[in-house]
Write an enzyme that holds these catalytic residues in place. Structure first.
Site, short mmCIF file in Angstrom:
data_model
loop_
_atom_site.label_atom_id
_atom_site.label_comp_id
_atom_site.label_asym_id
_atom_site.label_seq_id
_atom_site.Cartn_x
_atom_site.Cartn_y
_atom_site.Cartn_z
N ASP A 1 0.87 -1.18 0.00
CA ASP A 1 0.00 0.00 0.00
C ASP A 1 0.90 1.22 0.00
OD1 ASP A 1 -2.76 1.19 0.39
OD2 ASP A 1 -1.70 2.03 2.11
N ASP B 1 -1.34 8.53 -11.61
CA ASP B 1 -1.47 7.39 -12.53
C ASP B 1 -0.10 6.95 -13.04
OD1 ASP B 1 -4.19 7.53 -12.19
OD2 ASP B 1 -4.61 8.34 -14.20
N GLU C 1 -4.21 2.40 -4.72
CA GLU C 1 -2.75 2.40 -4.66
C GLU C 1 -2.23 1.12 -4.01
OE1 GLU C 1 -4.05 4.15 -0.73
OE2 GLU C 1 -4.76 4.23 -2.79
N ASN D 1 -1.63 12.75 -5.58
CA ASN D 1 -2.73 13.17 -6.44
C ASN D 1 -3.12 14.62 -6.18
OD1 ASN D 1 -3.11 10.86 -7.97
ND2 ASN D 1 -4.58 9.97 -6.57
#
Length: 173
Positions: free
Chosen positions: A105, A122, A148, A113
């Site tokens: 993770d 991305d 993620e 982001n």
């Protein structure tokens, strides 16, 4: 009466199943012109249906394959992981060495982001998948769980090796 060769050539190239082709060739030598025309029409309809079915089967196979791949990273997804786990479980039951299953993770991914935009996030996910694939053993598989989160399935890893595997993944991330 002899039938034009073009009838046979067109049927031979239309992917008729062999029994239907034999039936048509038999009918074309023994029946009247009307019966031949009807038989030819029926056989062409069957051939078209056969071609259509094959096309649908190919499309279905492609869609099934796509359903197991993450659209962003091209990594196998959680559905592919479920299938891989079944296979790995069967391998272990047959006497194979155990496997490691590691969940990854990305900490503070939301900050990436929010600060740099979703395109950067991305790109980071794609880069992480490619880096994991490049650095892990050929037998190891990387799956995108979602968001993620990634999962690494590493076959043939003993319990004594788990800490080393986890540390290697942590350093890669």
């Amino acid at each position: 009466t002899a039938r034009p060769a073009c009838w046979r050539e067109s049927l031979l190239t239309s992917a008729l199943p062999a029994p239907l082709l034999v039936a048509f060739l038999y009918i074309s030598e023994t029946a009247s012109g009307l019966a031949v025309a009807l038989a030819a029409g029926l056989l062409l309809v069957l051939a078209a249906g056969n071609l259509s079915r094959r096309g649908l089967e190919r499309t279905l196979a492609k869609e099934r394959s796509r359903a197991r791949v993450d659209a962003l990273t091209s990594a196998p997804n959680r559905y592919a992981l479920a299938e891989a786990l079944k296979g790995e479980q069967a391998r272990i039951r047959r006497g194979g060495r155990p496997a490691a299953l590691c969940f990854l993770d990305l900490d503070r991914f939301k900050t990436v982001n929010d600060t740099y935009g979703y395109a950067a996030g991305d790109a980071l996910l794609v880069d992480l998948y490619e880096r994991l694939r490049a650095e892990l053993r050929a037998s190891d598989r990387v799956f995108r769980w979602g968001g993620e989160e990634f999962v690494v399935l590493a076959p043939q890893v003993e319990q004594s090796e788990l800490a080393d595997v986890a540390e290697r993944l942590r350093l890669l991330v």
